[in-house]
Design a protein around this motif. Sequence first.
Motif, PDB file in Angstrom:
ATOM      1  N   ASP A  47       0.806  -1.223   0.000  1.00 52.46           N
ATOM      2  CA  ASP A  47       0.000   0.000   0.000  1.00 52.46           C
ATOM      3  C   ASP A  47       0.836   1.268   0.000  1.00 52.46           C
ATOM      4  OD1 ASP A  47       0.995  -0.067   2.573  1.00 52.46           O
ATOM      5  OD2 ASP A  47      -0.954  -0.037   3.578  1.00 52.46           O
ATOM      6  N   GLY A  48       2.162   1.133   0.081  1.00 54.82           N
ATOM      7  CA  GLY A  48       3.026   2.297   0.104  1.00 54.82           C
ATOM      8  C   GLY A  48       3.458   2.730   1.486  1.00 54.82           C
ATOM      9  N   HIS A 171       0.791   6.198   1.304  1.00 53.26           N
ATOM     10  CA  HIS A 171      -0.394   5.359   1.119  1.00 53.26           C
ATOM     11  C   HIS A 171      -1.009   5.642  -0.245  1.00 53.26           C
ATOM     12  CE1 HIS A 171      -4.114   3.419   3.244  1.00 53.26           C
ATOM     13  NE2 HIS A 171      -3.701   2.748   2.198  1.00 53.26           N
ATOM     14  N   ARG A 172      -1.104   4.609  -1.059  1.00 54.40           N
ATOM     15  CA  ARG A 172      -1.472   4.777  -2.466  1.00 54.40           C
ATOM     16  C   ARG A 172      -2.923   5.162  -2.678  1.00 54.40           C
ATOM     17  NH1 ARG A 172       0.735  -0.643  -5.120  1.00 54.40           N
ATOM     18  NH2 ARG A 172      -0.174   0.287  -6.983  1.00 54.40           N
ATOM     19  N   ASP A 176      -3.008   7.079  -6.148  1.00 59.50           N
ATOM     20  CA  ASP A 176      -3.026   6.030  -7.172  1.00 59.50           C
ATOM     21  C   ASP A 176      -4.475   5.566  -7.337  1.00 59.50           C
ATOM     22  OD1 ASP A 176      -2.856   3.683  -8.668  1.00 59.50           O
ATOM     23  OD2 ASP A 176      -0.998   3.023  -7.710  1.00 59.50           O
ATOM     24  N   TYR A 179      -5.139   1.753  -7.912  1.00 59.10           N
ATOM     25  CA  TYR A 179      -4.959   0.961  -6.694  1.00 59.10           C
ATOM     26  C   TYR A 179      -6.132   1.184  -5.738  1.00 59.10           C
ATOM     27  CZ  TYR A 179      -3.252  -0.504  -2.151  1.00 59.10           C
ATOM     28  OH  TYR A 179      -3.150  -1.101  -0.908  1.00 59.10           O
TER      29      TYR A 179
END
Length: 252
Positions: A47-48, A171-172, A176, A179
């Motif tokens: 998830d980053g 946190h994507r 993103d 995602y």
Amino acid sequence: MKDRMDPARAQALCATLDLPAPGPDLPPFFHHIYFWEAHPPEALGRDGHPAVGGTIPDMGLPRRMWAGGRLEFPAPLHSAIPAEKTTTIENTAHKHGRSGPLGFVTLRHEIRQNGTLCVREFQDLVYRTDPAPDTPRPVPPPAPDGAEETRPVQFSPTLLFRYSALTFNGHRIHYDRDYARDVEGYDGLVVHGPLLAQMLMLMAAEAGPLTRFSFRASAPLMDHEPATLCRAGPRYWVCGPNGRLCMSAEAG
């Protein structure tokens, strides 16, 4: 963890939020743009975020959400004066909710300058499973009536990206879109819970210096959705489309 509290970072957040340049006393919650934890790519989760298993224990659940927090401000926090932050695990728990297993972690952060405690924060994190395609979405609670003050707000993808960069939040779900939609099941980019809390805290601080503030997230807000900041006495909340309650808070 130590930070030299670069004033340029606070100036950048003020520009991002369309606020006047800050003075030497930092606005409440601005400490989140300091004390970066920079990890190499191999130390990140899908998830980053930094992979769990270090400070935060591995709860065995892939999705993370900042569910809320409680803050105390015993003394002003200044820019350009080195500060030190200590983090400890206050509590962990496993429960089973309507959507499946849940993991709860509460962290306690304390920030000091020249030995003086300036901020004490309790950060509540929730971990959960990935949603199944046929899982019905939970019904969000309705926002309360009786607001004495309201302010419309909108959160663009650019604002979300800049806030992610300033808080070093990888946190994507915030930048993103594929995602956020395909993996975590959201309808768009998710507005940071701390960003909503920041907006409410700034609103509350207009009445005078804050000594305490608590907030609780109850429903996500997407980047394409308009919202309203609301106040009634010491109570604050974020109202999303269709009158849903996205966050509630109380100032002291």
